[in-house]
Scaffold this active site. Sequence first.
Site, PDB file in Angstrom:
ATOM      1  N   GLN A  37       8.616  14.813  -1.643  1.00 24.30           N
ATOM      2  CA  GLN A  37      10.031  14.674  -1.970  1.00 24.30           C
ATOM      3  C   GLN A  37      10.816  14.143  -0.783  1.00 24.30           C
ATOM      4  O   GLN A  37      10.346  14.147   0.353  1.00 24.30           O
ATOM      5  CB  GLN A  37      10.594  16.029  -2.397  1.00 24.30           C
ATOM      6  CG  GLN A  37      10.401  17.122  -1.361  1.00 24.30           C
ATOM      7  CD  GLN A  37      10.435  18.518  -1.927  1.00 24.30           C
ATOM      8  OE1 GLN A  37      10.977  18.761  -3.002  1.00 24.30           O
ATOM      9  NE2 GLN A  37       9.839  19.473  -1.218  1.00 24.30           N
ATOM     10  N   TYR A  67      22.539  33.479  -3.362  1.00 27.37           N
ATOM     11  CA  TYR A  67      21.306  33.143  -4.089  1.00 27.37           C
ATOM     12  C   TYR A  67      20.113  33.913  -3.547  1.00 27.37           C
ATOM     13  O   TYR A  67      19.352  34.522  -4.307  1.00 27.37           O
ATOM     14  CB  TYR A  67      21.057  31.640  -3.978  1.00 27.37           C
ATOM     15  CG  TYR A  67      19.718  31.207  -4.551  1.00 27.37           C
ATOM     16  CD1 TYR A  67      19.591  30.930  -5.915  1.00 27.37           C
ATOM     17  CD2 TYR A  67      18.596  31.073  -3.743  1.00 27.37           C
ATOM     18  CE1 TYR A  67      18.366  30.533  -6.448  1.00 27.37           C
ATOM     19  CE2 TYR A  67      17.368  30.683  -4.271  1.00 27.37           C
ATOM     20  CZ  TYR A  67      17.259  30.410  -5.621  1.00 27.37           C
ATOM     21  OH  TYR A  67      16.048  30.025  -6.135  1.00 27.37           O
ATOM     22  N   GLN A  68      19.949  33.923  -2.235  1.00 28.22           N
ATOM     23  CA  GLN A  68      18.772  34.558  -1.626  1.00 28.22           C
ATOM     24  C   GLN A  68      18.738  36.057  -1.913  1.00 28.22           C
ATOM     25  O   GLN A  68      17.689  36.622  -2.254  1.00 28.22           O
ATOM     26  CB  GLN A  68      18.753  34.341  -0.104  1.00 28.22           C
ATOM     27  CG  GLN A  68      19.160  32.968   0.381  1.00 28.22           C
ATOM     28  CD  GLN A  68      18.176  31.866   0.032  1.00 28.22           C
ATOM     29  OE1 GLN A  68      17.103  32.126  -0.525  1.00 28.22           O
ATOM     30  NE2 GLN A  68      18.518  30.640   0.363  1.00 28.22           N
ATOM     31  N   GLU A 112       4.094  27.862  -0.031  1.00 30.89           N
ATOM     32  CA  GLU A 112       5.008  26.718  -0.108  1.00 30.89           C
ATOM     33  C   GLU A 112       4.177  25.446  -0.023  1.00 30.89           C
ATOM     34  O   GLU A 112       3.342  25.299   0.871  1.00 30.89           O
ATOM     35  CB  GLU A 112       6.031  26.769   1.034  1.00 30.89           C
ATOM     36  CG  GLU A 112       6.774  25.483   1.303  1.00 30.89           C
ATOM     37  CD  GLU A 112       7.631  25.000   0.143  1.00 30.89           C
ATOM     38  OE1 GLU A 112       7.519  23.810  -0.214  1.00 30.89           O
ATOM     39  OE2 GLU A 112       8.407  25.823  -0.401  1.00 30.89           O
ATOM     40  N   ASP A 161      10.937  30.836  -6.022  1.00 32.37           N
ATOM     41  CA  ASP A 161      12.137  30.188  -5.494  1.00 32.37           C
ATOM     42  C   ASP A 161      11.863  28.694  -5.467  1.00 32.37           C
ATOM     43  O   ASP A 161      11.399  28.145  -4.482  1.00 32.37           O
ATOM     44  CB  ASP A 161      12.436  30.712  -4.085  1.00 32.37           C
ATOM     45  CG  ASP A 161      13.622  29.993  -3.451  1.00 32.37           C
ATOM     46  OD1 ASP A 161      14.456  29.450  -4.197  1.00 32.37           O
ATOM     47  OD2 ASP A 161      13.698  29.959  -2.207  1.00 32.37           O
ATOM     48  N   TYR A 229      26.561  25.147  -5.906  1.00 35.14           N
ATOM     49  CA  TYR A 229      25.625  24.719  -6.944  1.00 35.14           C
ATOM     50  C   TYR A 229      26.420  24.153  -8.121  1.00 35.14           C
ATOM     51  O   TYR A 229      27.588  24.533  -8.321  1.00 35.14           O
ATOM     52  CB  TYR A 229      24.774  25.886  -7.432  1.00 35.14           C
ATOM     53  CG  TYR A 229      23.637  26.286  -6.516  1.00 35.14           C
ATOM     54  CD1 TYR A 229      23.312  25.537  -5.386  1.00 35.14           C
ATOM     55  CD2 TYR A 229      22.881  27.416  -6.784  1.00 35.14           C
ATOM     56  CE1 TYR A 229      22.270  25.909  -4.556  1.00 35.14           C
ATOM     57  CE2 TYR A 229      21.827  27.790  -5.958  1.00 35.14           C
ATOM     58  CZ  TYR A 229      21.533  27.027  -4.845  1.00 35.14           C
ATOM     59  OH  TYR A 229      20.500  27.401  -4.023  1.00 35.14           O
TER      60      TYR A 229
END
Length: 302
Positions: A37, A67-68, A112, A161, A229
Site C-alpha cells: 500500500q 478508536y484505540q 501485522e 485493527d 474519520y
Amino acid sequence: MDALKQGWFSEINELWPGISLSLEVKQVLHRERSKYQDVLVVETKSHGRALILDGIIQCVESDEFSYQEMIAYLPLCSHPSPKKVLIVGGGDGGVAREVAKHPGVESIIQVEIDDVVIAVSKKYLPFMGRGLEHPKLTLNVGDGFEFMKQHKGEFDIIITDSCDPVGPAESLFQSSYFALMKSALKPGGLICSQAGTAWANLNFVQQTLQYCRTVFPICSYGIASVPTYPTGQIGFVLGSLNQQTNFKNPERIFTDQELELMEMRYYSDAVHRAAFELPRFIEKSLRPESIANPPSTSAQSK
C-alpha cells in the site's frame, strides 16, 4: 496528491461517496509505496501527525485514542479474565499500547502484514508506536490468516485493527475470516473487528455483522466518536463464544483512579454501555430479520 500541493490532504474515496474530510498539512514527513500500500505520514497544522494508507486516514494524533481505547476495551472488559490477546493488524501500535494497560492481560501476540507501517510508526508516530515495544507484546510480521491457522484454541480475545476493505485488508471482511478467528479462540473467547460507519456504509455494517452471526452465538455492534474519520464515527462488530456474554454490561469496571493511572481519555464503563445504544434507524437495520431482508439502497457499501 494534488490537494497536498495546495497545503491540504483531502480524503476522497468511493467508500463514502459525496463525503470528504480535509486536513491542513504543514509538512510531509514520509511518503513510500510498500509491498502492499501507499504509506503517507504528515504533520498537520491543527491536529498533530497523521498516518494515511492508500489515501485513507488511519489515525490522527488529536483523536486516535478514542478508536484505540474502544476497540481494545469493549472486548477486554466484556471478558471475565482476558489473559492472552491476539491483535491482527494494528501496525501503528495504538491498540497494543492500550491492551497492554489492562492489568489482567499477560501476553499479547500481534501479526501485522506490512513492516513498513511498523517502521514508520515507530519513527514518526511514537505516541502510538511505543505500543510495539511493550514487554507484554510479541510482534510478528506476516499474514494473520496463516498465523491463526497455525494457532488453534489459543486466545481469549482476538482484535482485528484493520484498514478499510481494500488492498491487504480486504480478506479481513469476509465470512471465512470470522470462522478462522473462532478456531483460534479458547472456549468462551471474544472477537472485536473494525466494522465501518453506518452513516456512510450501512450495507457494509449489516454484512459484517451477518458474517459474525453465522459463527458466534452472541454478537453486537458498538460505536465510537472519532472526529477525523468519515462521518465522525466508527463502529465495531463483537462476537462471543460465551452464551452468557452481554456486551452492554462490562464484566470489569475500573475506578476513576484506575482509569487515571491507565491514562484513559475516552473509555469508561459508562461510555462502554453507551456505545451499544444506537440510533433507532441503525438498531432497526441491524436486527436479524432486517439483515435477512435488507432494503434496497443506492448507497455503496464500504
